[in-house]
Motif scaffolding. Sequence first.
Motif, PDB file in Angstrom:
ATOM      1  N   LYS A   1       0.834  -1.212   0.000  1.00  0.00           N
ATOM      2  CA  LYS A   1       0.000   0.000   0.000  1.00  0.00           C
ATOM      3  C   LYS A   1       0.864   1.255   0.000  1.00  0.00           C
ATOM      4  CE  LYS A   1      -2.372  -1.546   3.668  1.00  0.00           C
ATOM      5  NZ  LYS A   1      -3.348  -1.606   4.781  1.00  0.00           N
ATOM      6  N   THR A   2       2.033   1.178   0.665  1.00  0.00           N
ATOM      7  CA  THR A   2       2.947   2.323   0.697  1.00  0.00           C
ATOM      8  C   THR A   2       3.524   2.557  -0.701  1.00  0.00           C
ATOM      9  OG1 THR A   2       3.512   1.794   2.985  1.00  0.00           O
ATOM     10  CG2 THR A   2       5.024   3.256   1.817  1.00  0.00           C
ATOM     11  N   MET A   3       3.942   1.494  -1.353  1.00  0.00           N
ATOM     12  CA  MET A   3       4.573   1.621  -2.669  1.00  0.00           C
ATOM     13  C   MET A   3       3.571   2.060  -3.736  1.00  0.00           C
ATOM     14  SD  MET A   3       7.563   1.466  -1.972  1.00  0.00           S
ATOM     15  CE  MET A   3       8.162   1.192  -0.295  1.00  0.00           C
ATOM     16  N   ALA A   4       2.271   1.759  -3.503  1.00  0.00           N
ATOM     17  CA  ALA A   4       1.247   2.237  -4.448  1.00  0.00           C
ATOM     18  C   ALA A   4       1.188   3.767  -4.452  1.00  0.00           C
ATOM     19  CB  ALA A   4      -0.106   1.645  -4.080  1.00  0.00           C
ATOM     20  N   LEU A   5       1.757   4.396  -3.418  1.00  0.00           N
ATOM     21  CA  LEU A   5       1.755   5.866  -3.327  1.00  0.00           C
ATOM     22  C   LEU A   5       3.132   6.459  -3.616  1.00  0.00           C
ATOM     23  CD1 LEU A   5      -0.444   6.252  -0.112  1.00  0.00           C
ATOM     24  CD2 LEU A   5      -1.018   7.116  -2.387  1.00  0.00           C
ATOM     25  N   LYS A   6       4.051   5.674  -4.186  1.00  0.00           N
ATOM     26  CA  LYS A   6       5.427   6.194  -4.299  1.00  0.00           C
ATOM     27  C   LYS A   6       5.526   7.383  -5.255  1.00  0.00           C
ATOM     28  CE  LYS A   6       7.151   3.012  -7.748  1.00  0.00           C
ATOM     29  NZ  LYS A   6       7.829   1.771  -8.025  1.00  0.00           N
ATOM     30  N   SER A   7       4.559   7.504  -6.181  1.00  0.00           N
ATOM     31  CA  SER A   7       4.615   8.661  -7.095  1.00  0.00           C
ATOM     32  C   SER A   7       4.322   9.973  -6.361  1.00  0.00           C
ATOM     33  CB  SER A   7       3.617   8.479  -8.234  1.00  0.00           C
ATOM     34  OG  SER A   7       2.308   8.476  -7.693  1.00  0.00           O
ATOM     35  N   THR A   8       3.857   9.888  -5.091  1.00  0.00           N
ATOM     36  CA  THR A   8       3.579  11.125  -4.332  1.00  0.00           C
ATOM     37  C   THR A   8       4.803  11.606  -3.549  1.00  0.00           C
ATOM     38  OG1 THR A   8       2.895  10.021  -2.264  1.00  0.00           O
ATOM     39  CG2 THR A   8       1.197  10.311  -3.956  1.00  0.00           C
ATOM     40  N   VAL A   9       5.900  10.827  -3.571  1.00  0.00           N
ATOM     41  CA  VAL A   9       7.075  11.202  -2.772  1.00  0.00           C
ATOM     42  C   VAL A   9       7.744  12.434  -3.373  1.00  0.00           C
ATOM     43  CG1 VAL A   9       9.368  10.454  -1.984  1.00  0.00           C
ATOM     44  CG2 VAL A   9       7.452   8.837  -1.982  1.00  0.00           C
ATOM     45  N   GLU A  10       8.040  13.405  -2.508  1.00  0.00           N
ATOM     46  CA  GLU A  10       8.738  14.622  -2.942  1.00  0.00           C
ATOM     47  C   GLU A  10       9.880  14.884  -1.966  1.00  0.00           C
ATOM     48  OE1 GLU A  10       5.480  17.837  -4.003  1.00  0.00           O
ATOM     49  OE2 GLU A  10       4.811  16.524  -2.376  1.00  0.00           O
ATOM     50  N   VAL A  11      11.016  15.309  -2.504  1.00  0.00           N
ATOM     51  CA  VAL A  11      12.156  15.679  -1.659  1.00  0.00           C
ATOM     52  C   VAL A  11      12.008  17.149  -1.291  1.00  0.00           C
ATOM     53  CG1 VAL A  11      14.684  15.807  -1.529  1.00  0.00           C
ATOM     54  CG2 VAL A  11      13.587  14.050  -2.948  1.00  0.00           C
ATOM     55  N   ALA A  12      12.195  17.468  -0.007  1.00  0.00           N
ATOM     56  CA  ALA A  12      12.106  18.858   0.449  1.00  0.00           C
ATOM     57  C   ALA A  12      13.509  19.441   0.527  1.00  0.00           C
ATOM     58  CB  ALA A  12      11.430  18.906   1.816  1.00  0.00           C
ATOM     59  N   GLU A  13      13.643  20.651   0.031  1.00  0.00           N
ATOM     60  CA  GLU A  13      14.966  21.288   0.031  1.00  0.00           C
ATOM     61  C   GLU A  13      14.835  22.756   0.412  1.00  0.00           C
ATOM     62  OE1 GLU A  13      17.278  18.902  -3.512  1.00  0.00           O
ATOM     63  OE2 GLU A  13      16.029  20.610  -4.067  1.00  0.00           O
ATOM     64  N   ILE A  14      15.953  23.281   0.918  1.00  0.00           N
ATOM     65  CA  ILE A  14      16.043  24.729   1.148  1.00  0.00           C
ATOM     66  C   ILE A  14      17.262  25.184   0.373  1.00  0.00           C
ATOM     67  CG2 ILE A  14      16.453  26.533   2.860  1.00  0.00           C
ATOM     68  CD1 ILE A  14      15.060  24.812   4.902  1.00  0.00           C
ATOM     69  N   HIS A  15      17.120  26.253  -0.377  1.00  0.00           N
ATOM     70  CA  HIS A  15      18.213  26.598  -1.266  1.00  0.00           C
ATOM     71  C   HIS A  15      19.225  27.581  -0.719  1.00  0.00           C
ATOM     72  CE1 HIS A  15      17.240  23.901  -4.412  1.00  0.00           C
ATOM     73  NE2 HIS A  15      15.962  24.206  -4.231  1.00  0.00           N
ATOM     74  N   ASP A  16      18.962  28.168   0.483  1.00  0.00           N
ATOM     75  CA  ASP A  16      20.065  28.950   1.042  1.00  0.00           C
ATOM     76  C   ASP A  16      20.965  27.981   1.813  1.00  0.00           C
ATOM     77  OD1 ASP A  16      18.984  28.437   3.497  1.00  0.00           O
ATOM     78  OD2 ASP A  16      18.065  30.401   3.736  1.00  0.00           O
ATOM     79  N   HIS A  17      22.115  28.470   2.216  1.00  0.00           N
ATOM     80  CA  HIS A  17      23.048  27.569   2.898  1.00  0.00           C
ATOM     81  C   HIS A  17      23.211  27.973   4.352  1.00  0.00           C
ATOM     82  CE1 HIS A  17      23.883  25.191  -0.607  1.00  0.00           C
ATOM     83  NE2 HIS A  17      23.834  26.312  -1.302  1.00  0.00           N
ATOM     84  N   ALA A  18      22.091  28.099   5.003  1.00  0.00           N
ATOM     85  CA  ALA A  18      22.092  28.456   6.427  1.00  0.00           C
ATOM     86  C   ALA A  18      22.672  27.307   7.254  1.00  0.00           C
ATOM     87  CB  ALA A  18      20.664  28.740   6.869  1.00  0.00           C
ATOM     88  N   ALA A  19      23.056  27.610   8.463  1.00  0.00           N
ATOM     89  CA  ALA A  19      23.594  26.597   9.377  1.00  0.00           C
ATOM     90  C   ALA A  19      22.508  25.572   9.664  1.00  0.00           C
ATOM     91  CB  ALA A  19      24.015  27.266  10.678  1.00  0.00           C
ATOM     92  N   PRO A  20      22.899  24.312   9.900  1.00  0.00           N
ATOM     93  CA  PRO A  20      21.895  23.301  10.208  1.00  0.00           C
ATOM     94  C   PRO A  20      21.115  23.649  11.476  1.00  0.00           C
ATOM     95  CG  PRO A  20      24.120  22.352  10.151  1.00  0.00           C
ATOM     96  CD  PRO A  20      24.250  23.820   9.962  1.00  0.00           C
ATOM     97  N   LEU A  21      19.881  23.249  11.480  1.00  0.00           N
ATOM     98  CA  LEU A  21      19.009  23.521  12.617  1.00  0.00           C
ATOM     99  C   LEU A  21      18.718  22.197  13.304  1.00  0.00           C
ATOM    100  CD1 LEU A  21      16.558  25.706  10.562  1.00  0.00           C
ATOM    101  CD2 LEU A  21      18.247  26.553  12.152  1.00  0.00           C
ATOM    102  N   SER A  22      18.319  22.253  14.531  1.00  0.00           N
ATOM    103  CA  SER A  22      17.983  20.990  15.200  1.00  0.00           C
ATOM    104  C   SER A  22      16.899  21.224  16.230  1.00  0.00           C
ATOM    105  CB  SER A  22      19.219  20.422  15.880  1.00  0.00           C
ATOM    106  OG  SER A  22      19.700  21.329  16.823  1.00  0.00           O
ATOM    107  N   VAL A  23      16.259  20.131  16.606  1.00  0.00           N
ATOM    108  CA  VAL A  23      15.357  20.201  17.760  1.00  0.00           C
ATOM    109  C   VAL A  23      15.769  19.106  18.721  1.00  0.00           C
ATOM    110  CG1 VAL A  23      13.416  21.083  16.443  1.00  0.00           C
ATOM    111  CG2 VAL A  23      13.582  18.649  16.871  1.00  0.00           C
TER     112      VAL A  23
END
Length: 331
Positions: free
Chosen positions: A309-331
Amino acid sequence: MDVEDPINPLADDAALDLARLFTEAGVRGSFCVTGEKCRTLLARDRHDVLDAFRPHCLGLHTDTHSFHPTTMELLENLSFEEGCRAAFESERKGRDAFLAAFDREATFWGGAGNTWGPEISDALKRLGIPAYSYALTELPGDPMHRFNGVFAFPQHLSISENDWADDARAEARSTQVLAKLREGPAPSTLHPAHWIGIFVGHPTKLRHKEFWDGPYAHGRTPPEPEYAEPLAEEVYQRSKSNLTSFLSQLQKEAEIIGVDDALALPWSFRSPEPAELSYFEEHTSRNLRSATGWPIHHPGLSAELIIEKTMALKSTVEVAEIHDHAAPLSV
Ligand SMILES: [Zn+2]
């Protein structure tokens, strides 16, 4: 941190202490709270605990976590459509309890222990919850991503309760985690993480010798509540002091933000490359098969239909990116 023990009353005090510890350290944490914990705190009139969490980013940690059926047990044999209805019914109860306790909506949903199904993403959209954490969906380099339109936050690093309880181990693990942050993403990864999720434990496990849900292992439901044995007060105090030191070091080296602030960053989304998509298939399937081994799950649990069922939705996968090169953030 995960706040999920509805059994042991000392866990309520530990949750209060830990929420205050973050507040006093000036660190806004992201806490996952179960629907059952919300109902318990309201029933026990622990508004002090609920109030202590208000300054922090709060997510729904499933409705009942380790009570059976878990998320995978629920979705194991259901069609996607039936699973969407079942996931919505279950998590709607959690959302309602969360709303009653905190008078606000959950910012994100965090899977319990090691359990998940793709129908959760459908339920979250219907409930207006924009993200899930502890993602078992995985892309190369563990970046933020979207699955079926819902933002997925991986957990990158963790320090366990047993580490916090021991000065030498706490020091060693804190040093390792801070070194990983300094080092940034491995050179082999295709995309930097931009945001790094660090899991620092459960208030209840800092206070007790065993996990609260041990009695629910292997599909069992105990007929009466079974209580966990508390740790010595000095062990608990030592754990809190080691965690406080780590948070203060972390604060010096990274910008600590909640999941809500991370969601508000200027993300852009793109389709994965073919190599990234095969990585997604391989690693997500592996993660789901391995999740069946979470000790709470009933013996013989199968991940195969959940993977399908997960793979039936693989066409919905999107990679998220940020294009500035700010310092890494964490929680
Ligand atoms: Zn949990």
